[in-house]
Design an enzyme around this catalytic site. Structure first.
Site, PDB file in Angstrom:
ATOM      1  N   GLY A 277      30.774  -6.971   1.324  1.00  0.00           N
ATOM      2  CA  GLY A 277      29.604  -7.366   2.104  1.00  0.00           C
ATOM      3  C   GLY A 277      28.687  -6.179   2.315  1.00  0.00           C
ATOM      4  O   GLY A 277      28.680  -5.230   1.528  1.00  0.00           O
TER       5      GLY A 277
ATOM      6  N   CYS B 176      25.310  -7.336  -6.074  1.00  0.00           N
ATOM      7  CA  CYS B 176      25.539  -5.973  -5.593  1.00  0.00           C
ATOM      8  C   CYS B 176      25.101  -4.976  -6.647  1.00  0.00           C
ATOM      9  O   CYS B 176      24.659  -3.884  -6.325  1.00  0.00           O
ATOM     10  CB  CYS B 176      27.001  -5.782  -5.234  1.00  0.00           C
TER      11      CYS B 176
ATOM     12  N   LYS C 246      38.650 -15.180   4.534  1.00  0.00           N
ATOM     13  CA  LYS C 246      37.456 -15.675   5.214  1.00  0.00           C
ATOM     14  C   LYS C 246      36.281 -15.656   4.258  1.00  0.00           C
ATOM     15  O   LYS C 246      35.701 -14.609   3.963  1.00  0.00           O
ATOM     16  CB  LYS C 246      37.098 -14.834   6.439  1.00  0.00           C
TER      17      LYS C 246
ATOM     18  N   ASN D 248      27.380 -14.005  -2.304  1.00  0.00           N
ATOM     19  CA  ASN D 248      26.496 -13.957  -3.481  1.00  0.00           C
ATOM     20  C   ASN D 248      27.213 -14.294  -4.786  1.00  0.00           C
ATOM     21  O   ASN D 248      26.632 -14.879  -5.686  1.00  0.00           O
ATOM     22  CB  ASN D 248      25.769 -12.611  -3.562  1.00  0.00           C
TER      23      ASN D 248
ATOM     24  N   GLU E 133      33.756  -2.939  -0.291  1.00  0.00           N
ATOM     25  CA  GLU E 133      32.848  -3.034  -1.444  1.00  0.00           C
ATOM     26  C   GLU E 133      31.499  -3.439  -0.889  1.00  0.00           C
ATOM     27  O   GLU E 133      31.300  -4.581  -0.471  1.00  0.00           O
ATOM     28  CB  GLU E 133      33.376  -4.059  -2.442  1.00  0.00           C
TER      29      GLU E 133
END
Ligand code: NAD
Length: 455
Positions: free
Chosen positions: A205, A261, A154, A131, A227
């Site tokens: 994620g 988030c 990644k 995001n 997170e």
């Protein structure tokens, strides 16, 4: 092969080879071998390399923003904002790294000295979300590299092209290929990374994936930071301008199509100004331009992951079934691509999924409350705890309430804001550990305690 599609058009953008588990193991071993030499370089060398990376990102802002917009569907202006925000974060880390990582003498009685030094963790894994790939990645790999770590990176499968650009620019700036190692792929590549000999796992994620990672990593006592998501509340008290608060919070709820988030996900409004607030909020949302993310005028772009449309539909259906009032939106827009109308509900309560589970889309519930105490109780009625806010005239009133909210970050008269100078952390199911601030540099180190006595 990882197929990358444009979420705004459905078009195939690229096919990128994904890493096999053999490649992951090989690259992790190479990182292990390369890390000591990177850590042994003078601090100034690593600062110079990251400074060159910063210059390269700034020089390529336009094409990088175009790639980001193409692969995640973010409006082009918001892609540019993200890249400029990364530059500010790099500036903070470059300014603070040397002083933060310098050994500190904390005691000296003439005979014995006590010193703390900050060794790198070693080889760390950085598993990232899509995001804000520049933000959530940069919060980890920039300070981690400055502290002397090797990074197995990644990127999300939904932001892999951006991940490859980041790797290209870091390598061109002088980070050795084996010190910053991009590994492209889906969750299986993330899982393969966890099986390697590593010294830290830094994940951004969803709660569901974070919980799986914690189960794998927990028994190994490897440093773990998670997170995760949130259901971030804001309370609008009875003494503010309802229109100004509504404009600010509509942006906080709908920016990046609500896929942040720290998006505002729940709003509680004092009954005295509830109706005026709702009217102004819906008017503001009505004015948001939704559509082609490459257009400078667009404010709401595509929904990056198609399955999220089902989550939004389910929350809308559940809210309607339980008696919420739909004020605007409430449905998908026809494709190609993944689109959802900005959606506002009132008459909501905490029996509804909309007020309990992360929406991660352009939908919001607004609930009427009668007092600060009621607002506080509702704000804390969640398993998450990332951010929370209050709009009120009086700072001491806001601080009294916000000090009791379980959240890593609190806002008075603002929202959806992240500062490189402040730690970013969550309570409860929003995760463990922190990034950003000088503590977000130290977190990539292992402190060593020195007791030194002259013979
Ligand atoms: P996700 O959990 O689906 O994926 C995140 C990453 O984990 C991806 O790179 C994915 O490939 C990888 N992954 C998937 N399964 C894995 C496994 N079994 N082992 C190891 N890795 C695996 O999340 P997402 O959709 O990319 O991101 C959205 C979520 O991230 C939201 O919940 C959002 O709130 C959260 N988020 C939190 C912050 C924060 O700072 N707290 C910031 C951004 C996003």
């Amino acid at each position: 092969m990882l197929k990358i599609h444009n979420p705004a058009t459905g078009a195939l953008l690229a096919e990128v080879p994904d890493a096999t588990s053999d490649i992951v193991a090989e690259r992790a071993a190479a990182a292990r071998a390369a890390q000591p030499a990177w850590a042994a370089r003078p601090m100034q060398d690593r600062l110079d390399v990251l400074q060159r990376f910063r210059v390269a990102i700034a020089a390529e802002t336009e094409p990088l923003a175009a790639t980001l917009t193409a692969e995640v569907g973010k409006p082009i202006r918001q892609s540019r904002n993200e890249i400029n925000g990364l530059l500010a974060r790099i500036d903070f880390f470059l300014a603070q790294a040397e002083a933060t990582l310098r050994a500190q003498q904390v005691f000296d009685d003439g005979g014995t000295r006590e010193v703390i030094s900050f060794d790198p963790l070693g080889v760390i894994v950085n598993i990232s979300a899509w995001n804000y790939p520049y933000f959530v990645g940069g919060n980890v790999f920039v300070p981690a590299l400055l502290a002397g770590n090797a990074v197995l990176y990644k990127p999300s499968e939904f932001a892999a092209l951006t991940g490859l650009h980041i790797a290209r620019l870091l390598h061109a700036a002088g980070v050795p290929q084996d010190v910053f190692v991009p590994l492209i792929g889906r969750g299986d590549v993330g899982a393969a990374l966890l099986a390697q000999d590593v010294d830290g796992v830094f994940f951004t994620g969803s709660y569901a994936t974070g919980a799986k990672i914690a189960q794998v990593i927990g028994p190994r006592f490897v440093k773990l930071q998670l997170e995760l998501g949130g259901k971030d509340p804001t309370y609008v008290a009875d003494d503010v301008d309802p229109k100004l608060a509504a404009e600010s919070l509509a942006d906080g709820a709908m920016y990046n199509a609500g896929q942040s988030c720290c998006s505002v996900e729940r709003i509680y409004v004092h009954e005295r100004l509830h109706d005026a607030f709702v009217e102004a909020f819906v008017e503001t949302v009505r004015g948001f331009r939704i559509g082609d993310p490459t257009s400078e005028e667009t404010y709401i772009g595509a929904i990056t992951r198609a399955p999220q449309l089902d989550v939004l539909d389910a929350q809308v259906a559940d809210a309607k079934a339980k008696g919420a009032t739909l004020r605007i939106g409430g449905k998908r827009r026809p494709g190609p691509g993944n689109w959802y109308e900005p959606t506002v509900f009132t008459n909501v309560d905490h029996t509804m999924e909309l007020m309990r589970e992360e929406s991660f889309g352009p939908i919001i519930g607004i609930q009427k409350v009668g007092s600060d105490a009621e607002a506080l109780a509702l704000m804390n009625d969640t398993r998450y705890g990332l951010t929370a806010g209050m709009y009120a005239k009086d700072e001491s009133r806001a601080r009294a309430l916000l000090g009791q909210v379980r959240a890593g970050t609190v806002y008075w008269n603002c929202c959806d804001r992240v500062s490189p100078r402040l730690p970013w952390s969550g309570h409860g199911d929003s995760g463990v550990g922190l990034t950003l601030s000088t503590m977000g540099i130290e977190t990539f180190t292992r402190p060593r305690a020195w007791h030194l006595r002259q013979p």
